[in-house]
Design an enzyme around this catalytic site. Structure first.
Site, mmCIF file in Angstrom:
data_model
loop_
_atom_site.group_PDB
_atom_site.id
_atom_site.type_symbol
_atom_site.label_atom_id
_atom_site.label_comp_id
_atom_site.label_asym_id
_atom_site.label_seq_id
_atom_site.Cartn_x
_atom_site.Cartn_y
_atom_site.Cartn_z
ATOM 1 C CB SER A 10 2.820 1.209 13.263
ATOM 2 O OG SER A 10 1.480 1.183 13.678
ATOM 3 C CG ASP A 38 6.336 -6.645 -1.951
ATOM 4 O OD1 ASP A 38 5.871 -7.764 -1.657
ATOM 5 O OD2 ASP A 38 5.865 -5.572 -1.530
ATOM 6 N NE ARG A 50 -10.898 -5.843 14.721
ATOM 7 C CZ ARG A 50 -10.796 -5.394 13.466
ATOM 8 N NH1 ARG A 50 -10.886 -6.250 12.471
ATOM 9 N NH2 ARG A 50 -10.605 -4.113 13.233
ATOM 10 C CG PHE A 104 -1.559 1.230 1.629
ATOM 11 C CD1 PHE A 104 -2.027 2.148 0.701
ATOM 12 C CD2 PHE A 104 -1.694 1.529 2.985
ATOM 13 C CE1 PHE A 104 -2.606 3.347 1.112
ATOM 14 C CE2 PHE A 104 -2.279 2.714 3.394
ATOM 15 C CZ PHE A 104 -2.729 3.627 2.455
ATOM 16 C CE1 TYR A 137 2.773 -3.926 12.512
ATOM 17 C CE2 TYR A 137 1.409 -2.617 13.997
ATOM 18 C CZ TYR A 137 2.180 -2.718 12.852
ATOM 19 O OH TYR A 137 2.370 -1.621 12.066
ATOM 20 C CE LYS A 147 6.505 -1.453 12.085
ATOM 21 N NZ LYS A 147 7.045 -1.649 10.716
#
Length: 319
Positions: free
Chosen positions: A126, A34, A276, A14, A152, A156
């Site tokens: 992030s 990639d 979630r 993205f 996650y 990071k």
């Protein structure tokens, strides 16, 4: 930047594909890397058509040993490291897979960069790498530091520690941009801004939209072109700094739903589901340090960004 090429890992994803096109339009030679596990070659179609002589794409997994040979052959000046596992839910389900990409993959990039004296690494981090702020702490600045809520986020944060370590041990220059909830063309449903892509796609198809939790959770949605501009600026500015990139404005999931519903003529109410695991309730960043250090400010309003995203999504659905 000099005449040496730049490398973008996660180039078919993205943000990566939008960054590739911007760098090519700025006149750089670009090497896209990639493994296409989540990215798509279609995201790079315009880059390949318009800039074939200055764009090379290499399909490889950064963890599998191909980067050193690639870097030795091409001698890149700057590496934009965007390759990552970005799905919070998947990181909860399979933290080993998450760490293999986000930690070991970053180490592979650092080792390959060290071997050929890359001038600068620009790392896309992030806001998901930090824990839950209380509402009175919002928007958070670079001093905010709370343990991550998901594997996650942990991965990071670990990558950031390796950047600092390689700076101390090997003199590698870096800048890390901690991104708020990025949205825009080429986005999939994964990642923290993926709710925009999810709602847009389902509304255009006339399908039900699910809101997890009460829908009052808030996010700082920042348009991908603005983020790409920050990444480009970071190649020559703010050495050794972690900077927050966002708008400083909070939008609830229900507000986002209503804005997209109005823009698409979607007539249905959302379906609610349980919240979630691993997701924060409120998120918003203070980007004043980025303004000082990069000369960066967001210029795209949410209304403008959503309109551009919907136009892209509508064109994709007709293709």
């Amino acid at each position: 930047m000099s005449d040496r090429p730049v490398v973008v890992t996660g180039a078919a994803g993205f943000i990566g594909s939008n960054l590739v096109l911007r760098l090519l339009e700025d006149g750089h030679r670009v090497i896209g890397v990639d493994d296409l596990s989540t990215g798509a070659l279609g995201n790079l179609a315009v880059a390949r058509e318009r800039h074939a002589g200055r764009f090379e794409f290499d399909r490889l997994d950064i963890r599998q040993g191909g980067l050193p040979r690639l870097f030795e052959r091409l001698d890149p000046e700057v590496v934009f490291h965007l390759a990552a596992q970005v799905d919070v839910r998947r990181s909860v389900e399979d933290p080993v897979h998450d760490a293999s990409i986000n930690v070991l993959g970053t180490l592979a990039v650092l080792e390959a960069s060290r071997a050929v004296d890359v001038r600068k690494i620009v790392y896309a981090s992030s806001i998901g790498s930090y824990g839950e702020p209380s509402e009175h702490e919002l928007p958070v600045d670079e001093s905010f530091d709370r343990p991550a809520l998901s594997p996650y986020g942990v991965s990071k944060r670990v990558a950031m520690d390796y950047l600092r370590s390689y700076e101390l041990l090997h003199g590698i220059d870096w800048t890390a941009l901690t991104l708020a909830n990025v949205y825009g063309p080429h986005q999939t449903t994964a990642g923290e801004g993926g709710v925009v892509a999810t709602f847009a796609g389902r509304m255009l198809a006339g399908q039900p939209c699910t809101v997890f939790g009460d829908g009052e959770q808030t996010r700082d949605f920042v348009y991908v072109d603005d983020v790409v501009h920050a990444l480009v600026l970071a190649a020559d500015r703010a050495p050794g700094r972690r900077l927050l990139i966002g708008t400083g404005e909070r939008t609830s999931v229900l507000q986002l739903f209503r804005a997209l519903a109005a823009a698409t003529g979607y007539p249905h109410e959302p379906v609610h589901a349980p919240a979630r695991d691993g997701e924060v309730h409120h998120s918003c960043v203070d980007a004043r340090a980025a303004a000082r250090e990069l000369g960066w400010k967001p210029w795209t309003t949410l209304e403008e960004g959503l309109a551009a995203t919907l136009a892209w999504a509508a064109g994709t659905s007709r293709a």
